[in-house]
Design an enzyme around this catalytic site. Sequence first.
Site, PDB file in Angstrom:
ATOM      1  N   GLN A   1      11.042  24.634 -16.888  1.00 19.86           N
ATOM      2  CA  GLN A   1      11.678  23.759 -15.911  1.00 19.86           C
ATOM      3  C   GLN A   1      10.797  22.539 -15.605  1.00 19.86           C
ATOM      4  O   GLN A   1       9.607  22.671 -15.352  1.00 19.86           O
ATOM      5  CB  GLN A   1      11.926  24.510 -14.605  1.00 19.86           C
ATOM      6  CG  GLN A   1      12.567  23.636 -13.532  1.00 19.86           C
ATOM      7  CD  GLN A   1      12.942  24.452 -12.305  1.00 19.86           C
ATOM      8  OE1 GLN A   1      12.089  24.786 -11.493  1.00 19.86           O
ATOM      9  NE2 GLN A   1      14.204  24.776 -12.175  1.00 19.86           N
TER      10      GLN A   1
ATOM     11  N   HIS B   1       6.917  22.389 -14.498  1.00 19.45           N
ATOM     12  CA  HIS B   1       6.734  23.077 -13.224  1.00 19.45           C
ATOM     13  C   HIS B   1       6.786  24.594 -13.332  1.00 19.45           C
ATOM     14  O   HIS B   1       6.004  25.292 -12.709  1.00 19.45           O
ATOM     15  CB  HIS B   1       7.826  22.604 -12.271  1.00 19.45           C
ATOM     16  CG  HIS B   1       7.753  23.179 -10.899  1.00 19.45           C
ATOM     17  ND1 HIS B   1       6.634  23.046 -10.114  1.00 19.45           N
ATOM     18  CD2 HIS B   1       8.644  23.884 -10.154  1.00 19.45           C
ATOM     19  CE1 HIS B   1       6.849  23.658  -8.944  1.00 19.45           C
ATOM     20  NE2 HIS B   1       8.046  24.178  -8.953  1.00 19.45           N
TER      21      HIS B   1
ATOM     22  N   HIS C   1      10.221  19.882 -12.822  1.00 19.93           N
ATOM     23  CA  HIS C   1      10.542  19.584 -11.436  1.00 19.93           C
ATOM     24  C   HIS C   1      10.793  18.085 -11.344  1.00 19.93           C
ATOM     25  O   HIS C   1      10.009  17.302 -11.876  1.00 19.93           O
ATOM     26  CB  HIS C   1       9.401  19.993 -10.508  1.00 19.93           C
ATOM     27  CG  HIS C   1       9.805  20.059  -9.065  1.00 19.93           C
ATOM     28  ND1 HIS C   1      10.088  18.937  -8.346  1.00 19.93           N
ATOM     29  CD2 HIS C   1      10.018  21.108  -8.236  1.00 19.93           C
ATOM     30  CE1 HIS C   1      10.445  19.297  -7.110  1.00 19.93           C
ATOM     31  NE2 HIS C   1      10.412  20.614  -7.027  1.00 19.93           N
TER      32      HIS C   1
END
Lengths: 231, 513
Positions: free
Chosen positions: B242, B355, B244
């Site tokens: 992921q 992230h 961010h």
Amino acid sequence: MKFRIYRYDPEKDAKPYYRDYDIELDPHDRMLLDALIRLKTVDDSLSFRRSCREGVCGSDAMNINGTNGLACVTNLKTLKEPVELRPLPGLPVIRDLIVDMTQFFKQYHSIKPYLINDTPPPEKERLQSPAERERLDGLYECILCACCSTACPSFWWNPDKFVGPAGLLAAYRFIADSRDQALNARLDNLDDPYRLFRCHTIMNCVDVCPKGLNPTAAIGKIKDIMVKRAI
Amino acid sequence: MAKSFPVMHFDAVIVGAGGAGMRASLQLAEAGLSVAVLSKVFPTRSHTVAAQGGIGASLGNMSEDSWLWHMYDTIKGSDWLGDQDAIEYMCKTAADVVYELEHFGMPFDRNDDGTLYQRPFGGHSANFGQKPVQRACAVADRTGHALLHTLYQRNVRARTQFLVEWMALDLIRDADGDVVGVTALEMETGEAMILHAKATILATGGAGRIFAASTNAFINTGDGLGMVARAGLPLEDMEMWQFHPTGVAGAGILITEAVRGEGGILLNANGERFMERYAPNLKDLASRDVVSRSMDQEIKEGRGCGPHKDYVLLKLDHLGPDVIIKRLPSIREISIKFANADPIKEPIPVVPTIHYMMGGIPTNVHGQVVAPKDGDPNSVVPGLFAVGECACVSVHGANRLGTNSLLDLIVFGRATGNFIVSENLKAAPHKPLPGDAAEASRARLARIDNATSGESVSAVADTLRKTLQAHCGVFRNQGLLSEGGPRAARDAHLDQRSQQDVQHRARRGARAR
């Protein structure tokens, strides 16, 4: 940029010494920790602790040009050269900038740093008003970096007997919590010429706290409560 | 160096003292098991400490909410790739574990009626996506710090044994393939040990530091994943990372989604609130993958800000100083220190930044590590557990919902602890250690000790990080990936002796299977 760093490897060195470094930094190197990491690429024997690099984990506390602070939130532009780096004062050195924090944590543990409430908890949350919760602000944010306690002359003299600013700040964090039920036991635990009363309000702790907290004020409040309890 | 290492015996050994490790250790220590938690950093230095925004639970303190809506948001956020049974368990249990944290003393923010305050967050919705809902329980913007310290404190109360600044080296597997403990190095003395355990729990966190720009702490190097891979066990969904949306441009430091939850908005170089175009419904509070892709698109199409047009702006001055100082104090501190911008007056330059690792060590809802065996894709590896970011249950699928990371740690840390307690380990004997339990670790340590030449660790790591950064970005395509894969493999093999080491372990792993 020029650095002068305390070096000590007990397996190799008879005694500690300073080593000078002059290193070209990258324009992206903003904080002291960035410079230390770059130094480590040229001298991988240099030892220091680091983790979050944003001032919340408390790993990289050290003595920077004579003042305790966190390397990761100390801007290089604010530092006079040569930047002199030493381990936190008053604790045994394990190697280079790494100190043995056993005594510091022993004091923290001694204040019973956990909520004490022996009534069975409700099914949902225990209620606490915003005003009651606000009393914990400036207390719970401590990151246990030890900048304060190792800047405190009373802690240098009596690290085994004086709880020190970090531990006392934590003690007050639980005293001030509306959910805690152990006020008297907590006060008894501190009612001692050394544990609490070695604080002479020198306030070095307040000057160096990288989170802007005020242990001296918290210690003052504990003393107030203790006095009120006595009369 | 001796042929083997000294041995210490425990019912359970936990590797890692972040939120998941310490939630599990608490269950075990309170049940009276002998448990050792080893960590390469002091427990409160673990990366959980950096979590900012909140922990999700459908308490319904602000308006009506339901664990079913939380479950829907989590599944939708996961791009429909999460394990729905595990997600159901997590969302159903969320309220209980949050109340428990409150009972442990965690200093949550409050409403006027004394209940826990909850804030809006990306992807959190009421009634299956209809409108935003306030579901994130928070401690200002220091939720992870408050959670980690509360758990450490509770473990002090439970007299959990911590082995601080110990580095785990390898899993020990016996001839049946069961895990019977780990080898570990006490970092201060350099002494290696065998920790012989009836249950071994990996809680080693993510590996965000394999990228050049990351919101993660330096310690997030994926050590547990390496231990598992070297032991010949598979990893799951490792391509799912992921980004961010809001890392400080240039520095990578996280700026919580709570900024947008409290009303902050993203602007491009034209001053346009571009998320209205990409996600008309949830706008700046769309889930993280959506916002990150939109930002990347804006920058690619020339609407980025700054001299190099390579970031966008996060504006929050319109919230007013009161909200910023009360709800987002650390964000202000970070922004001033790392971006030279006081958000009360000016916007923060941000870019999508690596992230969170959705993949990891495959487990079931009890935290038991699973691996394919004899046609069963979910065969349990006896003695081995994994929890937290290093594990893949999988409740996050291809994209984790904001505030579900802290929830994952607590729900599955506790569930794994409870499962191990139910196994009644106290009465069971230790499975014997294999004769060569320490051999792989001993050989590697001896090699490093005796090495007089070779390339530097930091040079190898830098090359690898740059490769991943360049080839595995927000948008990934066939060309970039097929070029980056072999390059990363080549970088990782720079050290021929590391290569020998991998082969040595592969042989051992094959034997263990």
